[in-house]
Write an enzyme that holds these catalytic residues in place. Structure first.
Site, PDB file in Angstrom:
ATOM      1  N   ALA A  16       0.834  -1.199   0.000  1.00  0.00           N
ATOM      2  CA  ALA A  16       0.000   0.000   0.000  1.00  0.00           C
ATOM      3  C   ALA A  16       0.869   1.250   0.000  1.00  0.00           C
ATOM      4  O   ALA A  16       0.577   2.238  -0.690  1.00  0.00           O
ATOM      5  CB  ALA A  16      -0.924  -0.001   1.217  1.00  0.00           C
ATOM      6  N   ARG A  17       1.960   1.215   0.762  1.00  0.00           N
ATOM      7  CA  ARG A  17       2.875   2.351   0.814  1.00  0.00           C
ATOM      8  C   ARG A  17       3.534   2.567  -0.549  1.00  0.00           C
ATOM      9  O   ARG A  17       3.688   3.708  -1.000  1.00  0.00           O
ATOM     10  CB  ARG A  17       3.937   2.125   1.882  1.00  0.00           C
ATOM     11  CG  ARG A  17       3.378   1.978   3.294  1.00  0.00           C
ATOM     12  CD  ARG A  17       4.488   1.744   4.308  1.00  0.00           C
ATOM     13  NE  ARG A  17       5.317   2.944   4.444  1.00  0.00           N
ATOM     14  CZ  ARG A  17       5.021   3.962   5.222  1.00  0.00           C
ATOM     15  NH1 ARG A  17       3.908   3.936   5.941  1.00  0.00           N
ATOM     16  NH2 ARG A  17       5.813   5.002   5.302  1.00  0.00           N
ATOM     17  N   SER A  36      -8.222   1.317   6.904  1.00  0.00           N
ATOM     18  CA  SER A  36      -7.521   0.286   7.644  1.00  0.00           C
ATOM     19  C   SER A  36      -8.481  -0.303   8.678  1.00  0.00           C
ATOM     20  O   SER A  36      -9.562   0.238   8.921  1.00  0.00           O
ATOM     21  CB  SER A  36      -6.291   0.864   8.343  1.00  0.00           C
ATOM     22  OG  SER A  36      -5.645  -0.098   9.137  1.00  0.00           O
ATOM     23  N   ARG A  37      -8.081  -1.420   9.298  1.00  0.00           N
ATOM     24  CA  ARG A  37      -8.897  -1.985  10.373  1.00  0.00           C
ATOM     25  C   ARG A  37      -8.767  -1.152  11.647  1.00  0.00           C
ATOM     26  O   ARG A  37      -9.532  -1.324  12.589  1.00  0.00           O
ATOM     27  CB  ARG A  37      -8.472  -3.429  10.627  1.00  0.00           C
ATOM     28  CG  ARG A  37      -8.875  -4.377   9.507  1.00  0.00           C
ATOM     29  CD  ARG A  37      -8.254  -5.747   9.677  1.00  0.00           C
ATOM     30  NE  ARG A  37      -6.800  -5.696   9.544  1.00  0.00           N
ATOM     31  CZ  ARG A  37      -6.013  -6.767   9.549  1.00  0.00           C
ATOM     32  NH1 ARG A  37      -6.559  -7.967   9.696  1.00  0.00           N
ATOM     33  NH2 ARG A  37      -4.707  -6.651   9.416  1.00  0.00           N
ATOM     34  N   TYR A  58     -12.586  -1.098   6.513  1.00  0.00           N
ATOM     35  CA  TYR A  58     -12.574  -1.249   5.054  1.00  0.00           C
ATOM     36  C   TYR A  58     -13.927  -0.853   4.463  1.00  0.00           C
ATOM     37  O   TYR A  58     -13.995  -0.247   3.385  1.00  0.00           O
ATOM     38  CB  TYR A  58     -12.253  -2.696   4.675  1.00  0.00           C
ATOM     39  CG  TYR A  58     -10.886  -3.181   5.100  1.00  0.00           C
ATOM     40  CD1 TYR A  58      -9.821  -2.295   5.275  1.00  0.00           C
ATOM     41  CD2 TYR A  58     -10.650  -4.532   5.335  1.00  0.00           C
ATOM     42  CE1 TYR A  58      -8.567  -2.739   5.663  1.00  0.00           C
ATOM     43  CE2 TYR A  58      -9.389  -4.993   5.718  1.00  0.00           C
ATOM     44  CZ  TYR A  58      -8.358  -4.089   5.884  1.00  0.00           C
ATOM     45  OH  TYR A  58      -7.120  -4.548   6.262  1.00  0.00           O
ATOM     46  N   HIS A  79      -8.450 -10.492  -0.582  1.00  0.00           N
ATOM     47  CA  HIS A  79      -8.636  -9.810  -1.865  1.00  0.00           C
ATOM     48  C   HIS A  79     -10.050  -9.967  -2.418  1.00  0.00           C
ATOM     49  O   HIS A  79     -10.684  -8.987  -2.838  1.00  0.00           O
ATOM     50  CB  HIS A  79      -7.617 -10.307  -2.894  1.00  0.00           C
ATOM     51  CG  HIS A  79      -6.238  -9.804  -2.652  1.00  0.00           C
ATOM     52  ND1 HIS A  79      -5.179 -10.096  -3.484  1.00  0.00           N
ATOM     53  CD2 HIS A  79      -5.731  -9.016  -1.671  1.00  0.00           C
ATOM     54  CE1 HIS A  79      -4.082  -9.524  -3.020  1.00  0.00           C
ATOM     55  NE2 HIS A  79      -4.389  -8.870  -1.923  1.00  0.00           N
ATOM     56  N   LYS A  97      -1.976  -8.327  -6.869  1.00  0.00           N
ATOM     57  CA  LYS A  97      -1.767  -9.750  -7.128  1.00  0.00           C
ATOM     58  C   LYS A  97      -1.390 -10.467  -5.827  1.00  0.00           C
ATOM     59  O   LYS A  97      -0.878  -9.820  -4.906  1.00  0.00           O
ATOM     60  CB  LYS A  97      -0.691  -9.953  -8.206  1.00  0.00           C
ATOM     61  CG  LYS A  97       0.680  -9.333  -7.875  1.00  0.00           C
ATOM     62  CD  LYS A  97       1.501 -10.213  -6.955  1.00  0.00           C
ATOM     63  CE  LYS A  97       2.677  -9.539  -6.375  1.00  0.00           C
ATOM     64  NZ  LYS A  97       3.271 -10.314  -5.247  1.00  0.00           N
ATOM     65  N   ASP A 178       3.239 -15.268  -3.888  1.00  0.00           N
ATOM     66  CA  ASP A 178       3.894 -13.986  -3.650  1.00  0.00           C
ATOM     67  C   ASP A 178       4.859 -13.624  -4.764  1.00  0.00           C
ATOM     68  O   ASP A 178       4.926 -12.465  -5.190  1.00  0.00           O
ATOM     69  CB  ASP A 178       4.634 -14.023  -2.311  1.00  0.00           C
ATOM     70  CG  ASP A 178       4.561 -12.688  -1.584  1.00  0.00           C
ATOM     71  OD1 ASP A 178       5.609 -12.077  -1.355  1.00  0.00           O
ATOM     72  OD2 ASP A 178       3.439 -12.259  -1.265  1.00  0.00           O
TER      73      ASP A 178
END
Length: 328
Positions: A16-17, A36-37, A58, A79, A97, A178
């Site tokens: 995200a950053r 964010s949570r 969210y 996702h 992804k 990943d």
């Protein structure tokens, strides 16, 4: 600001950053909100990147009226749920992804986007980078002849605790989802649809793959040899070979600044392929182009190809014995 595309970033982790940094170099992009949570986490992230609003859930971000496109940057296992949440709220979606955990989830998300006529795209940032566009151009020119082979690797020594996301089975961890998705996706982009796959893996103590290697046979001919690892720093290069030579996307191939052409007649040249900022702007630019045009998908990373690749990942996981809760 009426001509700006208003982005919401769902999640505040490393990816995200990176995307938030990329948005700063994206013409016409505005970071309207972050979700964010935890409100404190969202607020800190928003303050750092200049978000206009921060939300402690969210769902609040999905429901925000001043957001056009939502970038999904949550753990793999969330996702599908998060993409559906944003689509049900009428937002366009750029989903990191792997698009989902399996093809069944992906089909549900794509069906929802199509039914609601909303934009949806997998955030496979390599697909939009200048290096890949240059390799496509070189292949199309015939300079290396008819291509029939591709090799690609992606590996690093993770060096993290078992509960870390990349090793955490409950969060969809493992080298394949990943890292392996990078060579898989670009192999399909360059050599075409995948007809069959054969894979082997080294499994770890947490139940996910630490290293996976797989060979792809492409429709119409051609083969790819791909590997991924969480144990070793590999060259992270990609080479496409034809009758007259080969072209290599240099280290690191997912963000390469050069490609090298080597021909059998001795010609060797390196082509600069600089990218904007940290590279994430390119996928954001494409998403904005599609959203502004009222498109539901991109021809660079279309729904059909995302679904096909999720199916290949399912097949590989079946061969190496890797199942997640979402597969039940």
């Amino acid at each position: 600001m009426s001509d700006m595309v208003r982005w919401g970033i769902l999640g505040t982790g490393k990816i995200a950053r990176a995307f938030a940094v990329g948005l700063q170099d994206t013409p016409g992009a505005l970071l309207a909100a972050v979700g964010s949570r935890s409100f404190a986490t969202a607020e800190a992230f928003g303050a750092e990147f200049g978000a206009l609003a921060s939300y402690g859930s969210y769902q609040e971000l999905a429901d925000a009226g001043d957001v056009d496109l939502v970038y999904i940057a949550t753990p793999h296992t969330l996702h599908a749920e998060n993409a559906r949440m944003a689509l049900e709220a009428g937002k366009g979606v750029l989903c990191e992804k792997p698009f989902t955990i399996n093809r069944r989830e992906a089909e549900q998300v794509v069906a929802l986007a199509r039914a609601r006529k909303l934009f949806l795209m997998e955030a496979m940032w390599t697909r939009f980078m200048p290096a890949l566009a240059e390799v496509r151009r070189i292949i199309a020119s015939g300079e290396i002849g008819a291509v029939s082979h591709l090799s690609a690797d992606f590996g690093f020594a993770a060096g993290v605790r078992p509960e870390h996301r990349v090793l955490n089975h409950a969060l969809g961890g493992g080298a394949l989802l990943d890292l392996g998705i990078y060579p898989l996706s670009i192999a399909a982009a360059l050599l075409g649809p995948i007809e069959s796959v054969q894979a082997q893996a080294e499994m770890g103590a947490t139940g996910v793959d630490l290293q996976t290697a797989f060979t792809l046979k492409h429709v119409g001919g051609g083969m790819s040899s791909c590997s991924c690892s969480l144990r070793a720093r590999t060259p992270v290069e990609l080479t496409v070979s034809g009758e007259l030579g080969h072209v290599r996307i240099d280290t690191m191939f997912h963000r390469a600044k050069t490609v090298t052409v080597s021909l059998t007649d001795g010609v060797l040249r390196t082509v600069p392929t600089p990218f904007i900022g940290n590279g994430y702007a390119h996928e954001a630019i494409e998403a904005q182009r599609c959203w502004r045009a009222g498109l539901t998908e991109s021809d660079i990373m279309p729904h059909g190809e995302t679904l096909a690749l999720m199916g290949v990942l399912d097949t590989i996981r079946g061969q190496i014995g890797l199942r997640y809760a979402a597969d039940a």
